[in-house]
Design a protein around this motif. Structure first.
Motif, PDB file in Angstrom:
ATOM      1  N   GLU A  99     -51.534 -32.871 -95.641  1.00  0.00           N
ATOM      2  CA  GLU A  99     -52.981 -32.945 -95.877  1.00  0.00           C
ATOM      3  C   GLU A  99     -53.737 -32.641 -94.584  1.00  0.00           C
ATOM      4  N   LYS A 100     -54.801 -31.849 -94.673  1.00  0.00           N
ATOM      5  CA  LYS A 100     -55.635 -31.528 -93.519  1.00  0.00           C
ATOM      6  C   LYS A 100     -56.458 -32.760 -93.146  1.00  0.00           C
ATOM      7  N   ILE A 101     -56.196 -33.262 -91.940  1.00  0.00           N
ATOM      8  CA  ILE A 101     -56.896 -34.463 -91.477  1.00  0.00           C
ATOM      9  C   ILE A 101     -57.763 -34.206 -90.254  1.00  0.00           C
ATOM     10  N   GLY A 102     -57.715 -32.999 -89.716  1.00  0.00           N
ATOM     11  CA  GLY A 102     -58.502 -32.697 -88.526  1.00  0.00           C
ATOM     12  C   GLY A 102     -58.229 -31.298 -88.041  1.00  0.00           C
ATOM     13  N   GLY A 103     -58.662 -31.049 -86.812  1.00  0.00           N
ATOM     14  CA  GLY A 103     -58.470 -29.725 -86.254  1.00  0.00           C
ATOM     15  C   GLY A 103     -58.679 -29.698 -84.759  1.00  0.00           C
ATOM     16  N   ALA A 104     -58.317 -28.584 -84.174  1.00  0.00           N
ATOM     17  CA  ALA A 104     -58.469 -28.389 -82.732  1.00  0.00           C
ATOM     18  C   ALA A 104     -58.730 -26.915 -82.451  1.00  0.00           C
ATOM     19  N   VAL A 105     -59.529 -26.689 -81.422  1.00  0.00           N
ATOM     20  CA  VAL A 105     -59.727 -25.340 -80.893  1.00  0.00           C
ATOM     21  C   VAL A 105     -59.282 -25.392 -79.442  1.00  0.00           C
ATOM     22  N   LEU A 106     -58.281 -24.594 -79.139  1.00  0.00           N
ATOM     23  CA  LEU A 106     -57.697 -24.552 -77.805  1.00  0.00           C
ATOM     24  C   LEU A 106     -57.989 -23.203 -77.165  1.00  0.00           C
ATOM     25  N   MET A 107     -58.094 -23.190 -75.840  1.00  0.00           N
ATOM     26  CA  MET A 107     -58.130 -21.957 -75.070  1.00  0.00           C
ATOM     27  C   MET A 107     -56.837 -21.925 -74.271  1.00  0.00           C
ATOM     28  N   ILE A 108     -56.009 -20.937 -74.556  1.00  0.00           N
ATOM     29  CA  ILE A 108     -54.689 -20.843 -73.948  1.00  0.00           C
ATOM     30  C   ILE A 108     -54.677 -19.665 -72.973  1.00  0.00           C
ATOM     31  N   ASP A 109     -54.415 -19.961 -71.709  1.00  0.00           N
ATOM     32  CA  ASP A 109     -54.337 -18.944 -70.669  1.00  0.00           C
ATOM     33  C   ASP A 109     -52.870 -18.745 -70.319  1.00  0.00           C
ATOM     34  N   ASP A 110     -52.287 -17.671 -70.825  1.00  0.00           N
ATOM     35  CA  ASP A 110     -50.862 -17.408 -70.628  1.00  0.00           C
ATOM     36  C   ASP A 110     -50.511 -17.011 -69.202  1.00  0.00           C
ATOM     37  N   GLU A 111     -51.506 -16.727 -68.366  1.00  0.00           N
ATOM     38  CA  GLU A 111     -51.230 -16.376 -66.974  1.00  0.00           C
ATOM     39  C   GLU A 111     -51.240 -17.599 -66.070  1.00  0.00           C
ATOM     40  N   LEU A 124     -62.354 -28.161 -78.659  1.00  0.00           N
ATOM     41  CA  LEU A 124     -62.851 -28.986 -79.759  1.00  0.00           C
ATOM     42  C   LEU A 124     -61.656 -29.693 -80.388  1.00  0.00           C
ATOM     43  N   PHE A 125     -61.857 -30.953 -80.735  1.00  0.00           N
ATOM     44  CA  PHE A 125     -60.780 -31.750 -81.316  1.00  0.00           C
ATOM     45  C   PHE A 125     -61.415 -32.778 -82.231  1.00  0.00           C
ATOM     46  N   PHE A 126     -60.901 -32.875 -83.434  1.00  0.00           N
ATOM     47  CA  PHE A 126     -61.448 -33.881 -84.338  1.00  0.00           C
ATOM     48  C   PHE A 126     -60.396 -34.359 -85.320  1.00  0.00           C
ATOM     49  N   ILE A 127     -60.558 -35.601 -85.696  1.00  0.00           N
ATOM     50  CA  ILE A 127     -59.808 -36.218 -86.787  1.00  0.00           C
ATOM     51  C   ILE A 127     -60.861 -36.699 -87.775  1.00  0.00           C
ATOM     52  N   SER A 128     -60.635 -36.475 -89.045  1.00  0.00           N
ATOM     53  CA  SER A 128     -61.560 -36.927 -90.076  1.00  0.00           C
ATOM     54  C   SER A 128     -61.841 -38.415 -89.896  1.00  0.00           C
ATOM     55  N   SER A 129     -63.103 -38.809 -90.053  1.00  0.00           N
ATOM     56  CA  SER A 129     -63.479 -40.211 -89.833  1.00  0.00           C
ATOM     57  C   SER A 129     -62.707 -41.153 -90.750  1.00  0.00           C
ATOM     58  N   ARG A 130     -62.305 -40.703 -91.919  1.00  0.00           N
ATOM     59  CA  ARG A 130     -61.542 -41.577 -92.827  1.00  0.00           C
ATOM     60  C   ARG A 130     -60.149 -41.868 -92.283  1.00  0.00           C
ATOM     61  N   ASP A 131     -59.700 -41.083 -91.302  1.00  0.00           N
ATOM     62  CA  ASP A 131     -58.361 -41.253 -90.735  1.00  0.00           C
ATOM     63  C   ASP A 131     -58.371 -41.828 -89.324  1.00  0.00           C
ATOM     64  N   HIS A 132     -59.532 -42.263 -88.834  1.00  0.00           N
ATOM     65  CA  HIS A 132     -59.605 -42.868 -87.500  1.00  0.00           C
ATOM     66  C   HIS A 132     -58.847 -44.193 -87.463  1.00  0.00           C
ATOM     67  N   GLY A 133     -58.373 -44.546 -86.278  1.00  0.00           N
ATOM     68  CA  GLY A 133     -57.760 -45.848 -86.071  1.00  0.00           C
ATOM     69  C   GLY A 133     -56.336 -45.973 -86.575  1.00  0.00           C
ATOM     70  N   ARG A 134     -55.691 -44.870 -86.867  1.00  0.00           N
ATOM     71  CA  ARG A 134     -54.325 -44.915 -87.400  1.00  0.00           C
ATOM     72  C   ARG A 134     -53.303 -44.284 -86.447  1.00  0.00           C
TER      73      ARG A 134
END
Length: 177
Positions: free
Chosen positions: A72-84, A92-102
């Motif tokens: 189940e999708k509970i959140g997401g992240a946006v990463l910047m990856i520098d391979d060099e 950006l990073f988030f967890i759905s508020s209904r899934d906080h504290g677990r």
């Protein structure tokens, strides 16, 4: 969330371009919770705008991920990856508020670290009022606060004052691996 889901492994999956509108709505909802808790209401500019989200997600170095628990999708992240340089950023990073504290945010962060083992340094930012985030990054994930941006020390990468409550004051965190 069921007890079995609570014990499930947290995994990551790249967001399909067709899922981006729903992903952004989930992110906006998650960010709005903290603003409402602290200030009573969401006002224009108090959460990242759709343009800011698009800018971040469309960067050439961006990796946009769903955070899943038990499939189940509970959140997401946006990463910047520098391979060099291997100096990567959690934009950006988030967890759905209904899934906080677990403990799912920590499991998600651990999965991100495992996905990018060559990372030398992780960096992220959070607004000064986000006590839950500050606790999470410093006390749970091992980041250190390395800079505080305010009107007396503006972020050189930010275009100027934001609509964030408190005038856009932000902490910058780093985690040396």
């Amino acid at each position: 969330m069921t007890g079995t889901m609570q014990d499930s492994e947290v995994t990551l999956a790249v967001v399909d371009p067709g899922d981006l509108p729903a992903f952004k709505r989930q992110m906006e909802d998650a960010f709005a919770v903290a603003v409402i808790e602290e200030f009573g209401a969401v006002t224009e500019g108090s959460i990242p705008s759709a343009e800011d989200l698009d800018h971040s997600m469309e960067s050439p170095d961006a990796v946009v991920l769903h955070i899943l628990c038990g499939g189940e999708k509970i959140g997401g992240a946006v990463l910047m990856i520098d391979d060099e340089t291997h100096r990567n950023s959690l934009d950006l990073f988030f967890i759905s508020s209904r899934d906080h504290g677990r403990g799912l945010g920590f499991k998600a962060w651990t999965a991100i670290e495992q996905r990018y083992p060559r990372t030398r340094v992780w960096q992220t930012h959070t607004p000064y009022f986000e006590k839950r985030n500050i606790h999470f990054y410093v006390n749970k994930c091992g980041f250190r606060i390395v800079e505080f941006f305010s009107d007396r020390h503006p972020d050189p990468h930010s275009p100027g004052p934001s609509g964030l409550p408190g005038g856009g004051e932000m902490f910058r965190f780093e985690k040396v691996m």
